[in-house]
Design an enzyme around this catalytic site. Structure first.
Site, PDB file in Angstrom:
ATOM      1  N   ASP A  77     175.484  83.607  52.518  1.00 48.55           N
ATOM      2  CA  ASP A  77     176.216  83.062  53.670  1.00 48.55           C
ATOM      3  C   ASP A  77     176.411  81.580  53.401  1.00 48.55           C
ATOM      4  O   ASP A  77     175.526  80.769  53.664  1.00 48.55           O
ATOM      5  CB  ASP A  77     175.430  83.269  54.970  1.00 48.55           C
ATOM      6  CG  ASP A  77     176.164  82.669  56.169  1.00 48.55           C
ATOM      7  OD1 ASP A  77     177.320  82.216  56.003  1.00 48.55           O
ATOM      8  OD2 ASP A  77     175.585  82.631  57.266  1.00 48.55           O
TER       9      ASP A  77
ATOM     10  N   TRP B   3     166.657  80.975  51.644  1.00 47.92           N
ATOM     11  CA  TRP B   3     166.842  82.350  52.142  1.00 47.92           C
ATOM     12  C   TRP B   3     166.757  83.257  50.929  1.00 47.92           C
ATOM     13  O   TRP B   3     167.374  83.007  49.893  1.00 47.92           O
ATOM     14  CB  TRP B   3     168.212  82.419  52.813  1.00 47.92           C
ATOM     15  CG  TRP B   3     168.851  83.769  52.958  1.00 47.92           C
ATOM     16  CD1 TRP B   3     169.935  84.231  52.267  1.00 47.92           C
ATOM     17  CD2 TRP B   3     168.486  84.793  53.882  1.00 47.92           C
ATOM     18  NE1 TRP B   3     170.249  85.491  52.699  1.00 47.92           N
ATOM     19  CE2 TRP B   3     169.374  85.863  53.690  1.00 47.92           C
ATOM     20  CE3 TRP B   3     167.489  84.910  54.844  1.00 47.92           C
ATOM     21  CZ2 TRP B   3     169.307  87.039  54.423  1.00 47.92           C
ATOM     22  CZ3 TRP B   3     167.415  86.084  55.571  1.00 47.92           C
ATOM     23  CH2 TRP B   3     168.315  87.125  55.365  1.00 47.92           C
TER      24      TRP B   3
ATOM     25  N   ASP C 140     170.281  76.081  49.445  1.00 45.05           N
ATOM     26  CA  ASP C 140     171.386  75.218  49.859  1.00 45.05           C
ATOM     27  C   ASP C 140     171.344  73.911  49.069  1.00 45.05           C
ATOM     28  O   ASP C 140     170.266  73.427  48.709  1.00 45.05           O
ATOM     29  CB  ASP C 140     171.287  74.919  51.360  1.00 45.05           C
ATOM     30  CG  ASP C 140     171.662  76.133  52.210  1.00 45.05           C
ATOM     31  OD1 ASP C 140     172.267  77.078  51.659  1.00 45.05           O
ATOM     32  OD2 ASP C 140     171.353  76.124  53.412  1.00 45.05           O
TER      33      ASP C 140
ATOM     34  N   TRP D 136     169.550  75.411  55.499  1.00 45.34           N
ATOM     35  CA  TRP D 136     168.221  75.300  54.863  1.00 45.34           C
ATOM     36  C   TRP D 136     167.987  73.934  54.219  1.00 45.34           C
ATOM     37  O   TRP D 136     167.090  73.803  53.381  1.00 45.34           O
ATOM     38  CB  TRP D 136     168.034  76.404  53.825  1.00 45.34           C
ATOM     39  CG  TRP D 136     167.925  77.761  54.435  1.00 45.34           C
ATOM     40  CD1 TRP D 136     168.834  78.764  54.346  1.00 45.34           C
ATOM     41  CD2 TRP D 136     166.851  78.274  55.237  1.00 45.34           C
ATOM     42  NE1 TRP D 136     168.401  79.866  55.045  1.00 45.34           N
ATOM     43  CE2 TRP D 136     167.186  79.591  55.600  1.00 45.34           C
ATOM     44  CE3 TRP D 136     165.639  77.743  55.695  1.00 45.34           C
ATOM     45  CZ2 TRP D 136     166.365  80.390  56.391  1.00 45.34           C
ATOM     46  CZ3 TRP D 136     164.820  78.534  56.481  1.00 45.34           C
ATOM     47  CH2 TRP D 136     165.181  79.828  56.814  1.00 45.34           C
TER      48      TRP D 136
ATOM     49  N   TYR E  84     174.632  69.848  54.819  1.00 45.12           N
ATOM     50  CA  TYR E  84     174.845  71.021  53.963  1.00 45.12           C
ATOM     51  C   TYR E  84     176.136  70.903  53.170  1.00 45.12           C
ATOM     52  O   TYR E  84     177.180  70.535  53.715  1.00 45.12           O
ATOM     53  CB  TYR E  84     174.886  72.288  54.826  1.00 45.12           C
ATOM     54  CG  TYR E  84     175.398  73.498  54.084  1.00 45.12           C
ATOM     55  CD1 TYR E  84     174.592  74.154  53.158  1.00 45.12           C
ATOM     56  CD2 TYR E  84     176.690  73.977  54.295  1.00 45.12           C
ATOM     57  CE1 TYR E  84     175.062  75.259  52.452  1.00 45.12           C
ATOM     58  CE2 TYR E  84     177.164  75.081  53.599  1.00 45.12           C
ATOM     59  CZ  TYR E  84     176.341  75.715  52.676  1.00 45.12           C
ATOM     60  OH  TYR E  84     176.810  76.800  51.972  1.00 45.12           O
TER      61      TYR E  84
ATOM     62  N   THR F  12     175.901  76.670  48.539  1.00 43.32           N
ATOM     63  CA  THR F  12     174.711  77.504  48.334  1.00 43.32           C
ATOM     64  C   THR F  12     174.685  78.098  46.923  1.00 43.32           C
ATOM     65  O   THR F  12     175.708  78.593  46.439  1.00 43.32           O
ATOM     66  CB  THR F  12     174.677  78.646  49.385  1.00 43.32           C
ATOM     67  OG1 THR F  12     174.757  78.065  50.688  1.00 43.32           O
ATOM     68  CG2 THR F  12     173.404  79.465  49.295  1.00 43.32           C
TER      69      THR F  12
HETATM   70  N1  ABN Z   1     172.525  78.492  54.459  1.00 41.62           N
HETATM   71  C1  ABN Z   1     173.910  78.289  54.574  1.00 41.62           C
HETATM   72  C2  ABN Z   1     174.278  77.693  55.894  1.00 41.62           C
HETATM   73  C3  ABN Z   1     174.303  76.339  56.031  1.00 41.62           C
HETATM   74  C4  ABN Z   1     174.658  75.780  57.253  1.00 41.62           C
HETATM   75  C5  ABN Z   1     174.934  76.596  58.313  1.00 41.62           C
HETATM   76  C6  ABN Z   1     174.910  77.978  58.152  1.00 41.62           C
HETATM   77  C7  ABN Z   1     174.569  78.535  56.941  1.00 41.62           C
END
Ligand code: ABN
Length: 170
Positions: free
Chosen positions: A71, A96, A115, A147, A156, A159
């Site tokens: 995700d 995750w 992340d 994360w 962020y 990923t």
């Molecule tokens: N782990 C990915 C993510 C980052 C920010 C918000 C949602 C998902």
């Protein structure tokens, strides 16, 4: 030739008086232990342990096998790769974890979705396959979470999908 015998005997006696068997074996044992720690043991087993699985597919595609529980934005589309963060970002140590089947060998592998943090959201190659994901009110088993924790920045970016081992068969 008698003088030669006498001289050899004297030399041998001299050496015997100045050295001991215990001293010799002490030094010998030290050399053996030193060599054992300097030379890595079981090189074949280690090579297998560290080897990556055989795989195929485009790691910048959401369909790539490692992305079954992804995700986020794929780092390979953001200046990094499936296993390395883009320049200027930092990998999150808290992740995750998912289990995906590699179609090449049909084995299950544990995938860590780290992340990358530090610059604003990459925006490329959004991938939401979410296998095994549960609602965020149970964060232990939810992937829709930023994360970027334990990093300098909580912003962020993208990923990774890193193979961290094989999953045990059920
Ligand atoms: N782990 C990915 C993510 C980052 C920010 C918000 C949602 C998902």
């Amino acid at each position: 030739m008698r003088w030669l015998d006498k001289s050899a005997e004297r030399t041998a006696r001299n050496i015997a008086q100045r050295t001991s068997r215990r001293g010799f074996f002490g030094k010998f044992a030290g050399a053996v232990v030193g060599a054992a720690t300097a030379v890595p043991l079981l090189p074949v087993a280690k090579a297998q342990e560290n080897s990556a699985p055989a795989e195929e597919g485009d790691s910048n595609s959401c369909e790539y096998w490692r992305h079954c529980a992804m995700d986020g934005f794929l780092c390979g589309c953001c200046g990094g790769s499936v296993t390395s963060c883009p320049p200027g970002t930092e990998v999150s140590p808290i992740t995750w974890i998912g289990t995906c089947t590699n179609p090449v060998d049909n084995r299950n592998y544990i995938i860590s979705y780290n992340d990358c943090c530090g610059t604003s959201s990459c925006g490329n190659c959004l991938c939401q396959r979410n296998e095994g994901d549960r609602p965020v009110y149970n964060p232990r088993v939810a992937n829709d979470i930023n994360w970027c924790l334990g990093t300098t920045s909580a912003i962020y970016n993208c990923t990774l999908a890193v193979v961290i081992g094989t999953a045990l068969d059920e």
